[in-house]
Design a protein around this motif. Structure first.
Motif, short mmCIF file in Angstrom:
data_model
loop_
_atom_site.label_atom_id
_atom_site.label_comp_id
_atom_site.label_asym_id
_atom_site.label_seq_id
_atom_site.Cartn_x
_atom_site.Cartn_y
_atom_site.Cartn_z
N THR A 128 -21.70 -21.66 -8.01
CA THR A 128 -21.63 -21.53 -9.47
C THR A 128 -22.80 -20.69 -9.97
OG1 THR A 128 -20.58 -23.69 -9.67
CG2 THR A 128 -21.59 -22.78 -11.65
N PHE A 129 -22.47 -19.65 -10.80
CA PHE A 129 -23.50 -18.75 -11.32
C PHE A 129 -23.75 -19.04 -12.80
CE2 PHE A 129 -21.77 -16.56 -7.70
CZ PHE A 129 -22.87 -15.98 -7.09
N SER A 130 -25.03 -18.87 -13.22
CA SER A 130 -25.38 -19.06 -14.64
C SER A 130 -26.65 -18.28 -14.94
CB SER A 130 -25.58 -20.54 -14.96
OG SER A 130 -26.64 -21.07 -14.19
N VAL A 131 -26.89 -18.06 -16.27
CA VAL A 131 -28.13 -17.43 -16.70
C VAL A 131 -29.17 -18.52 -16.84
CG1 VAL A 131 -29.29 -16.14 -18.54
CG2 VAL A 131 -26.94 -15.55 -17.86
N PHE A 132 -30.27 -18.33 -16.13
CA PHE A 132 -31.32 -19.36 -16.13
C PHE A 132 -32.35 -19.11 -17.24
CE2 PHE A 132 -35.37 -21.08 -14.50
CZ PHE A 132 -35.01 -22.41 -14.31
N ALA A 133 -32.69 -17.83 -17.48
CA ALA A 133 -33.70 -17.50 -18.51
C ALA A 133 -33.57 -16.06 -18.94
CB ALA A 133 -35.11 -17.78 -17.97
N GLY A 134 -34.02 -15.73 -20.23
CA GLY A 134 -33.97 -14.38 -20.79
C GLY A 134 -35.32 -13.70 -20.71
N PHE A 175 -20.93 -12.51 -15.89
CA PHE A 175 -20.47 -12.51 -14.49
C PHE A 175 -18.98 -12.23 -14.43
CE2 PHE A 175 -24.01 -15.45 -14.90
CZ PHE A 175 -24.90 -14.95 -13.95
N SER A 176 -18.57 -11.51 -13.40
CA SER A 176 -17.14 -11.25 -13.24
C SER A 176 -16.37 -12.55 -13.07
CB SER A 176 -16.90 -10.34 -12.03
OG SER A 176 -17.44 -10.92 -10.84
N ASP A 177 -17.00 -13.55 -12.44
CA ASP A 177 -16.46 -14.90 -12.31
C ASP A 177 -17.63 -15.87 -12.36
OD1 ASP A 177 -13.48 -14.73 -11.63
OD2 ASP A 177 -14.38 -13.30 -10.18
N ALA A 178 -17.43 -17.01 -13.01
CA ALA A 178 -18.50 -18.01 -13.07
C ALA A 178 -18.73 -18.68 -11.72
CB ALA A 178 -18.17 -19.06 -14.12
N THR A 179 -17.70 -18.63 -10.87
CA THR A 179 -17.82 -19.22 -9.52
C THR A 179 -17.20 -18.28 -8.51
OG1 THR A 179 -15.71 -20.40 -9.65
CG2 THR A 179 -17.67 -21.58 -10.41
N CYS A 180 -17.60 -18.48 -7.25
CA CYS A 180 -16.94 -17.79 -6.15
C CYS A 180 -16.77 -18.77 -5.00
CB CYS A 180 -17.70 -16.54 -5.70
SG CYS A 180 -19.32 -16.83 -4.96
N ALA A 223 -27.90 -19.37 -8.83
CA ALA A 223 -26.71 -19.64 -8.02
C ALA A 223 -26.86 -21.01 -7.38
CB ALA A 223 -26.52 -18.57 -6.96
N GLN A 224 -25.88 -21.88 -7.59
CA GLN A 224 -25.95 -23.26 -7.09
C GLN A 224 -24.77 -23.55 -6.15
OE1 GLN A 224 -28.24 -26.15 -7.77
NE2 GLN A 224 -27.12 -26.48 -5.85
N TYR A 225 -25.10 -23.98 -4.90
CA TYR A 225 -24.06 -24.35 -3.94
C TYR A 225 -23.69 -25.82 -4.14
CZ TYR A 225 -21.93 -25.57 0.60
OH TYR A 225 -21.10 -26.02 1.59
N SER A 226 -22.38 -26.10 -4.11
CA SER A 226 -21.91 -27.46 -4.39
C SER A 226 -22.02 -28.40 -3.20
CB SER A 226 -20.44 -27.40 -4.84
OG SER A 226 -19.63 -26.82 -3.81
#
Length: 618
Positions: A551-557, A563-568, A596-599
């Motif tokens: 899962t991808f996300s913005v952590f800080a500005g 992202f093209s996809d929120a997950t891969c 990026a966080q692995y489940s």
């Protein structure tokens, strides 16, 4: 211990006296009170092999103690042939021999006269009963000799005491027993003993070789003559010695040789005659104060008759034994194999409810005692082996034995009742480096009174370890050990193996997932213009067949991206690596930290999230 043929550096073991010259072994233990015993009060009648008699003394004592003095064992060391004969005549409940009954069965024994026709028509001959034979022991057959004591006045350079370990080849030993080699300083003997001094050679020249063989039918003779038959230049016709437990007439040995009844009798005869040579289990030689030879093996090494050499012979012939458990292991290949090694055997009727034993009615309880004794011999009893110069049975042979013992029945049913095992662990997964607790619980048809006579052994096919590798099973039937994971992610089997009693032999397994993983995040390029979709971020997970999602996300500005996809979804690359990727588009100017966080999955624990800083320009 061994040395090359051109060398004579052999380490002689510490010698200790053993009072082993016996024609019968009866075990006596001080009386103690037995409580809740599943055993029936019985004196178990058994007999046969003299080679196994020293070890039998310990087996009998140990088993009697195990039963709380409820069961004793009366063992008659009458020789393999007589023991087989008496077993078939139901004089003995269990027969012991140094040679197996041939593969073509009992009918051969009567047809060729190897054993006399039974007077009691034993079960199995023309009936539904079957003979079960198990391997109960493993021993080197030593070649021992008496060279006397040289006169110090005549031979002042010969050390006192003089206890030379001679090298002998199979051909030399065979020629001795054919009376073709009669002097102890024959050229053939001197050729393989270059370390002998001239004085020692001269003294040996004064001694006549006096071969000594068994006067009774003998499985030890069977092992020796089978060995002779493996020699490429064998000069004798030894086939008649090899059909069952030796020959009752020993007709293949030349007339006029010294003889002794039983292995103890041979050792005693050799001890009394200077120049004599004999054969038997090593502890008999030690007990009589005799020397024993290093015998040349198939690989050309001279090896002493010690447990390690017998174990090496059994291991070298492991593939042969897997297809034919009754195969001979004499003259086995391998540099450390002792060439005159032999298994010893025990016989029992599969159906124990037929006939009588020793003149008494045979009950289900008596049959239980008998099979428990066999179970004890091949499991706990093997712990006595090396102290008496036997070798413990290989695990593969013990497994075979337990399977055969489990076939023994009374009135058509397994004697001890089939047992089952239940293996549970506190978790089916654990983090690498941590531990879980596992319990193996045994139950049987006669629980809870059952006394478990063996251990639960814990094993794994992975890299983990156990805090308690084995445990003696208490009356409750429950054994416990903690499994400590290895250092790599994997799915491993945790197995608890109960090694006895007989039909209670059981193995249970659970699968434990050892969890661990590492994550990497790379983004290229790390700098891009607003609105461009040229950044590719790849996540790789290292573990055990890692699967699942990232899962991808913005952590800080202060910058921002999409992202093209929120997950891969991870795609496997190898058994230990999987990867996936997304495309990143810059939205506003500035440095942006993405995460990026692995489940995680059943085999891999979720590691800490990974971050990467991207630079979005105008």
């Amino acid at each position: 211990m061994l040395n090359e043929r051109s060398k004579v550096k052999i380490l002689i073991p510490t010698i200790f006296a053993l009072a082993l010259f016996m024609l019968s072994v009866v075990a006596f233990v001080p009386t103690v009170e037995a409580t809740s015993s599943p055993y029936t009060s019985l004196t178990l009648s058994a007999g046969g092999s003299t080679l196994i008699a020293p070890q039998m003394a310990d087996w009998a004592l140990g088993f009697q103690a195990l039963t709380g003095n409820v069961v004793s064992v009366n063992y008659q060391a009458v020789g393999s042939t007589t023991g087989t004969d008496d077993f078939l005549n139901q004089i003995f409940t269990i027969g012991f021999s140094d040679a197996p009954v041939p593969a073509n069965g009992l009918a051969t024994l009567y047809a060729n006269g190897s054993v006399s026709s039974p007077t009691n028509s034993p079960p199995g001959l023309g009936g539904n009963d079957q003979l079960i034979q198990i391997i109960d022991g493993l021993a080197p057959v030593s070649i021992f000799y008496n060279l006397g004591t040289p006169s110090h006045a005549t031979y002042p350079t010969i050390p006192v005491p003089w206890r030379p370990t001679l090298n002998l080849t199979g051909t030399i030993i065979e020629q001795i027993y054919l009376k073709q080699l009669t002097s102890w300083n024959a050229s053939a003997i001197l050729a393989v003993n270059p370390g002998l001094t001239q004085a020692e050679s001269d003294y040996l020249g004064t001694l006549t070789v006096q071969p000594t063989h068994r006067s009774d039918g003998s499985g030890t003779s069977f092992a020796l003559t089978t060995y002779f038959g493996t020699q490429p230049d064998s000069l004798g016709n030894w086939t008649a010695e090899g059909y069952i437990a030796g020959s009752t007439s020993n007709s293949n040995f030349p007339a006029g040789e010294l003889t002794g009844k039983g292995t103890g009798g041979v050792a005693a005869e050799v001890a009394s005659v200077t120049g004599a040579i004999g054969y038997g289990e090593t502890s008999y030689a030690i007990g009589a104060g005799l020397l024993y030879a290093a015998v040349e093996n198939q690989a050309g090494y001279f090896v002493l008759p010690l447990p390690a050499g017998a174990s090496a012979a059994a291991a070298a012939d492991a593939s042969l034994l897997s297809s034919n458990p009754l195969a001979s292991i004499t003259n086995a290949p391998g540099a450390t194999s002792y060439p005159i090694s032999t298994f010893t055997y025990a016989y029992v009727w599969q159906n124990q409810d037929v006939g009588t034993s020793g003149g008494a009615t045979w009950t289900a309880g008596d049959a239980f005692d008998a099979v428990q004794f066999l179970d004890y011999i091949v499991t706990q009893g093997q712990s006595y082996a090396q102290a008496l110069y036997y070798a413990p049975l290989p695990t593969s042979v013990v497994d075979l034995d337990l399977g055969l013992i489990a076939q023994v029945q009374y009135n058509g049913s397994p004697i001890t009742g089939a047992a089952t095992g239940s293996l549970t662990c506190t978790s089916s997964s654990l983090i690498v480096g941590n531990r879980i607790t596992c319990h193996d619980t045994l139950t049987g048809s006669n629980a809870p009174t059952k006394i478990y006579t063996s251990h639960v052994v814990w094993t794994t096919n992975g890299t983990g370890t156990f805090t308690v590798p084995s445990c003696k099973v208490p009356k409750s039937g429950k054994c416990t050990s903690a499994f400590v994971s290895g250092q790599a992610s994997s799915a491993v089997s945790v197995t608890a193996i109960y090694e006895g009693n007989t039909t209670s032999y059981v193995s249970t397994t659970v699968v434990v997932h050892q969890k661990s993983s590492t994550e990497s995040l790379t983004c290229r390029p790390a700098t891009e213009d607003v609105g461009a979709s040229a950044i590719t971020c790849i996540v790789s997970i290292i573990g055990y067949h890692p699967s699942g999602t990232i899962t991808f996300s913005v952590f800080a500005g202060p910058g921002s991206v999409t992202f093209s996809d929120a997950t891969c979804t991870l795609v496997p690359a190898t058994a230990t690596k999987s990867s996936c990727s997304v495309t990143v588009t810059g939205e506003t100017v500035g440095h942006t930290t993405i995460e990026a966080q692995y489940s995680g999955d059943v085999n891999n624990v979720a590691p800490a999230a990974k971050t990467k800083v991207l630079n979005i320009k105008s």
